[in-house]
Every structure is written in structure tokens, then in C-alpha cells.
Design a protein around this motif. Structure first.
Motif, PDB file in Angstrom:
ATOM      1  N   ARG A 127       2.684 -50.718 -46.871  1.00 28.86           N
ATOM      2  CA  ARG A 127       2.660 -51.602 -45.707  1.00 28.86           C
ATOM      3  C   ARG A 127       3.365 -50.957 -44.523  1.00 28.86           C
ATOM      4  O   ARG A 127       4.085 -49.961 -44.688  1.00 28.86           O
ATOM      5  N   LYS A 128       3.196 -51.556 -43.355  1.00 30.79           N
ATOM      6  CA  LYS A 128       3.926 -51.136 -42.159  1.00 30.79           C
ATOM      7  C   LYS A 128       5.311 -51.763 -42.186  1.00 30.79           C
ATOM      8  O   LYS A 128       5.488 -52.905 -42.624  1.00 30.79           O
ATOM      9  N   MET A 129       6.321 -51.019 -41.698  1.00 33.81           N
ATOM     10  CA  MET A 129       7.683 -51.546 -41.650  1.00 33.81           C
ATOM     11  C   MET A 129       7.857 -52.383 -40.384  1.00 33.81           C
ATOM     12  O   MET A 129       8.356 -51.893 -39.365  1.00 33.81           O
ATOM     13  N   THR A 130       7.461 -53.639 -40.441  1.00 35.82           N
ATOM     14  CA  THR A 130       7.545 -54.531 -39.286  1.00 35.82           C
ATOM     15  C   THR A 130       8.961 -55.033 -39.040  1.00 35.82           C
ATOM     16  O   THR A 130       9.235 -55.640 -38.000  1.00 35.82           O
ATOM     17  N   PHE A 131       9.860 -54.765 -39.967  1.00 40.30           N
ATOM     18  CA  PHE A 131      11.223 -55.276 -39.881  1.00 40.30           C
ATOM     19  C   PHE A 131      12.184 -54.298 -39.210  1.00 40.30           C
ATOM     20  O   PHE A 131      13.387 -54.552 -39.146  1.00 40.30           O
ATOM     21  N   VAL A 132      11.684 -53.158 -38.709  1.00 41.91           N
ATOM     22  CA  VAL A 132      12.515 -52.198 -37.968  1.00 41.91           C
ATOM     23  C   VAL A 132      11.898 -52.001 -36.584  1.00 41.91           C
ATOM     24  O   VAL A 132      10.682 -52.157 -36.407  1.00 41.91           O
ATOM     25  N   TYR A 175      15.551 -35.699 -45.200  1.00 38.25           N
ATOM     26  CA  TYR A 175      14.979 -35.790 -43.852  1.00 38.25           C
ATOM     27  C   TYR A 175      13.794 -36.755 -43.862  1.00 38.25           C
ATOM     28  O   TYR A 175      12.932 -36.673 -44.744  1.00 38.25           O
ATOM     29  N   GLN A 176      13.748 -37.635 -42.885  1.00 39.12           N
ATOM     30  CA  GLN A 176      12.691 -38.642 -42.868  1.00 39.12           C
ATOM     31  C   GLN A 176      12.122 -38.836 -41.477  1.00 39.12           C
ATOM     32  O   GLN A 176      12.788 -38.607 -40.464  1.00 39.12           O
ATOM     33  N   ILE A 177      10.850 -39.272 -41.446  1.00 43.63           N
ATOM     34  CA  ILE A 177      10.190 -39.766 -40.243  1.00 43.63           C
ATOM     35  C   ILE A 177       9.030 -40.630 -40.738  1.00 43.63           C
ATOM     36  O   ILE A 177       8.027 -40.114 -41.216  1.00 43.63           O
ATOM     37  N   HIS A 178       9.193 -41.947 -40.691  1.00 38.99           N
ATOM     38  CA  HIS A 178       8.126 -42.823 -41.194  1.00 38.99           C
ATOM     39  C   HIS A 178       8.241 -44.221 -40.607  1.00 38.99           C
ATOM     40  O   HIS A 178       9.330 -44.710 -40.316  1.00 38.99           O
ATOM     41  N   GLY A 179       7.053 -44.844 -40.463  1.00 30.90           N
ATOM     42  CA  GLY A 179       6.977 -46.220 -39.988  1.00 30.90           C
ATOM     43  C   GLY A 179       6.329 -47.141 -41.003  1.00 30.90           C
ATOM     44  O   GLY A 179       6.260 -48.348 -40.806  1.00 30.90           O
ATOM     45  N   PRO A 215      18.516 -48.130 -47.508  1.00 31.78           N
ATOM     46  CA  PRO A 215      18.837 -49.449 -46.941  1.00 31.78           C
ATOM     47  C   PRO A 215      17.641 -50.151 -46.317  1.00 31.78           C
ATOM     48  O   PRO A 215      17.529 -51.375 -46.368  1.00 31.78           O
ATOM     49  N   HIS A 216      16.723 -49.388 -45.719  1.00 36.92           N
ATOM     50  CA  HIS A 216      15.571 -49.975 -45.037  1.00 36.92           C
ATOM     51  C   HIS A 216      14.304 -49.962 -45.887  1.00 36.92           C
ATOM     52  O   HIS A 216      13.263 -50.444 -45.450  1.00 36.92           O
TER      53      HIS A 216
END
Length: 354
Positions: free
Chosen positions: A230-235, A262-266, A283-284
Motif C-alpha cells: 500500500r501507499k504510506m498515507t500516514f507520513v 539506507y531508505q527511500i520509499h513512499g 517505526p513507520h
């Protein structure tokens, strides 16, 4: 204690002449240090660039600009097509055939290359499946270098396929697959290359071929094998930079309590695929990594480093987002140390039963 220095020998061959370069590269303890790229394929291409164009790359920002140049990408392709003579956790020897006016006859180089003749004849097949729609526009050769610089070893054949062109390997006698990250979304099946990708992954899963999914690869494995992405609509925006995770995983000789990634994601994995277990939570994002007997899904990017993250945001058209992402990256790089060496060892152990 982690060995932070990796001995990289770069041999550039031009006929019977060689340019020989060997030094200790500080690959793994990256405290926002521009001197050396943590990926030796990029370091080799950078050396070729400096020699070919008689220039010196002095800082991180200058190096990021160089990454965008077509001349650099052509040299990176040369490095990708080079041959890894030896690869261990402490040493890598890369042989590149390249035309340069400089060079000398060497007694050392033939001795190093003599080990090549002793290699075993049997070679294992692996596949790198690139899932980036913007591959030709922005990332050509870069994704290969990022991944093959980690996984490709002696006596292995790594085949590269573009999912956006519906290219896939023959699954017979295939030992493992790595599915890359992507700017596309795993749960949007409207793009015509997605369905063939899903069918390929499901067939590989039936055959229980080892698969490692990175970011999008992690999400698409879950989404097509009984889970959900799913899309992270909560950030408010994508999660970027270096992140510290509490882990109970066994990294062999590396004793790590807080793993830096290292991260980069939505987007994220909302539900794990069938018959898998949770490995890491953030955490997210609770389902940050998962594993089964033949699947390994990682939301983070084991192939990334500070230089590559900054490269991704360097030419964003949205200046506000660019400033936000770069600020978050720079701040995160000041904390902790780079754990890529341990992460690579963990992945290789899974993928190749080492």
C-alpha cells in the motif's frame, strides 16, 4: 569488530600494457566522506574518468554532478563489462580492458591474473531483474553497477533483464534472482509490464528459486504472493536517509544491535506474503523485511550509500521537496556508521548458501 577497509585492485589492460592501481578504500564507515565511493564499481569508473579527462573529483557535490554526465555512464558500462578476477569480503580484483595512452609492462599484474586460470569450470547463473521505468532516462548502467558490485563473484554468470521490456531469464538451472527498486508502485497493475512480472515471480516462487526483493521488489513479492502493498498515507512524504533499526538478526562475525540502513520509499508492505516470517520493523513500517525458505524481502536498499541517495534528489524539479529530502539525508548521515558490509554478507549467505 567490522573490517572497514577493503583492498581493491584495479587493473586496466591496454594490449600488453597495464595501469595498476591498488589501495585501501574506506568503503564502509561513511561519515559523509567524499574521498571514496563505497561501491568499488563506481570507484573504478571514477578513476577511469579522472584518468581519461585529467580531472580530480574533490568533493561530494562535484562527484554527484559527474554521475549525471554521459561520459561517466559510458565508463561505468566499461567497468560493468569488466571481469572480477577475485572477490571476497576483504579483497576485490577487477580487470578492465580499456584504451589509454598511459601504461607500462608489469611483472606484478600477470602474477595476479594467473589465479584466473585456476577457476572452476562450473558456473552458477543468477539474474538481476531491473524494474525501473526511468531506466533509460536517468539510471542506465547505474543500477547494474550498484547491484553487481555487491553480488557478482568469481565463477558466476549474472544476467541483466529489464522488466519494462518484458525481459526475463529462463528459470531452468537458475540459482537466484534479485528484483530491484523502482519509482513505480507495486499495487498499481495498470502498467502493461506489471502482469508479466507478476507471472514470472509466481512461477519462480513455485520452483522455489531464491529471490531477493529490494524496496519495490520487496513490495511486489509480497503483493503477488498472498500479501499486500500500500501507499504510506500516514507520513507527509517519502521516508529517506539512513535509519537505525533494532535487530535480533545474526550477522555472523558482525555484532550489531542497531542496524543502519539506507531508505527511500513512499509505499510499504501492509501484509506479508504467505509462509513468510517478519525479520525487521521500523517505526513507520512494521513489515520492513521478511523471509521464507527461498524469499528475502527488504524495504531498505543494501546497494545505496550517501552519494547515491543525494544523486537521486539532486535534480528534483520541486525545490521544496528537494531541500527537505537533502536536509533529511545530510542529517541522517551524521549518525552512526555504515553497515552495508554486514548486510551484504547476510544477503549473500541467503542467496548463495554461503
Amino acid at each position: 569488530m567490522m573490517n572497514k577497509n577493503k583492498s581493491v585492485t584495479l587493473i586496466i589492460r591496454s594490449g600488453e600494457y597495464f595501469i595498476y592501481n591498488s589501495k585501501e578504500f574506506d568503503f564502509f564507515n561513511i561519515s559523509y566522506c567524499p574521498e571514496f565511493d563505497p561501491n568499488d564499481f563506481f570507484a573504478a569508473a571514477r578513476l577511469l574518468y579522472q584518468m581519461s579527462y585529467s580531472t580530480e573529483i574533490k568533493n561530494l557535490e562535484q562527484y554527484v554532478e559527474i554521475l549525471y554526465k554521459n561520459e561517466y555512464r559510458e565508463l561505468l558500462k566499461v567497468v560493468i563489462q569488466g571481469e572480477i578476477i577475485k572477490s571476497t569480503k576483504d579483497e576485490k580484483i577487477i580487470l578492465i580492458d580499456f584504451s589509454l595512452d598511459l601504461g607500462f609492462k608489469s611483472d606484478i599484474v600477470p602474477h595476479i591474473l594467473s589465479g584466473k586460470e585456476k577457476q572452476q569450470q562450473e558456473r552458477k547463473r543468477f539474474a538481476l531483474v531491473i524494474t525501473e521505468p526511468q531506466y533509460y532516462d536517468k539510471y542506465v548502467n547505474i543500477m547494474e553497477a550498484l547491484h553487481l558490485g555487491i553480488y557478482k563473484e568469481v565463477n558466476e554468470d549474472w544476467e541483466v533483464y529489464l522488466a519494462i521490456e518484458n525481459q526475463y531469464p529462463d528459470l531452468e538451472n537458475l540459482h537466484g534472482i534479485v528484483i530491484t527498486g523502482s519509482t513505480s508502485t507495486a499495487f498499481d497493475m495498470s502498467e502493461n509490464w506489471k502482469e508479466p512480472l507478476v507471472n514470472f515471480l509466481r512461477e519462480a516462487d513455485k520452483r522455489q528459486i531464491k529471490m531477493v526483493g529490494i524496496c519495490f521488489g520487496h513490495q511486489i513479492l509480497a503483493h503477488c504472493l498472498g500479501g499486500e502493498a500500500r501507499k504510506m498515507t500516514f507520513v507527509p512524504h517519502m521516508q529517506v536517509g539512513r535509519l537505525s533499526l533494532l535487530t535480533g538478526l545474526n550477522f555472523g562475525e558482525f555484532q550489531i544491535k542497531n542496524l543502519n540502513v539506507y531508505q527511500i520509499h513512499g509505499d510499504y508492505v501492509f501484509e506479508l506474503p504467505k509462509n513468510s516470517e517478519l525479520l525487521l520493523s521500523a517505526p513507520h513500517c512494521q513489515n520492513y523485511a521478511f523471509k521464507s525458505n527461498h524469499l528475502l524481502g527488504l524495504q531498505f536498499h543494501p546497494e545505496f550509500n550517501p552519494i547515491i541517495l543525494i544523486y537521486f534528489f539532486w535534480d528534483l524539479n520541486n525545490e521544496n521537496l528537494k531541500e527537505t529530502y537533502l536536509k533529511e539525508c545530510y542529517e541522517s548521515f551524521k549518525k552512526g556508521e555504515d553497515h552495508q558490509l554486514a548486510i551484504w554478507a547476510y544477503i549473500l549467505n541467503f542467496l548463495k548458501n554461503q
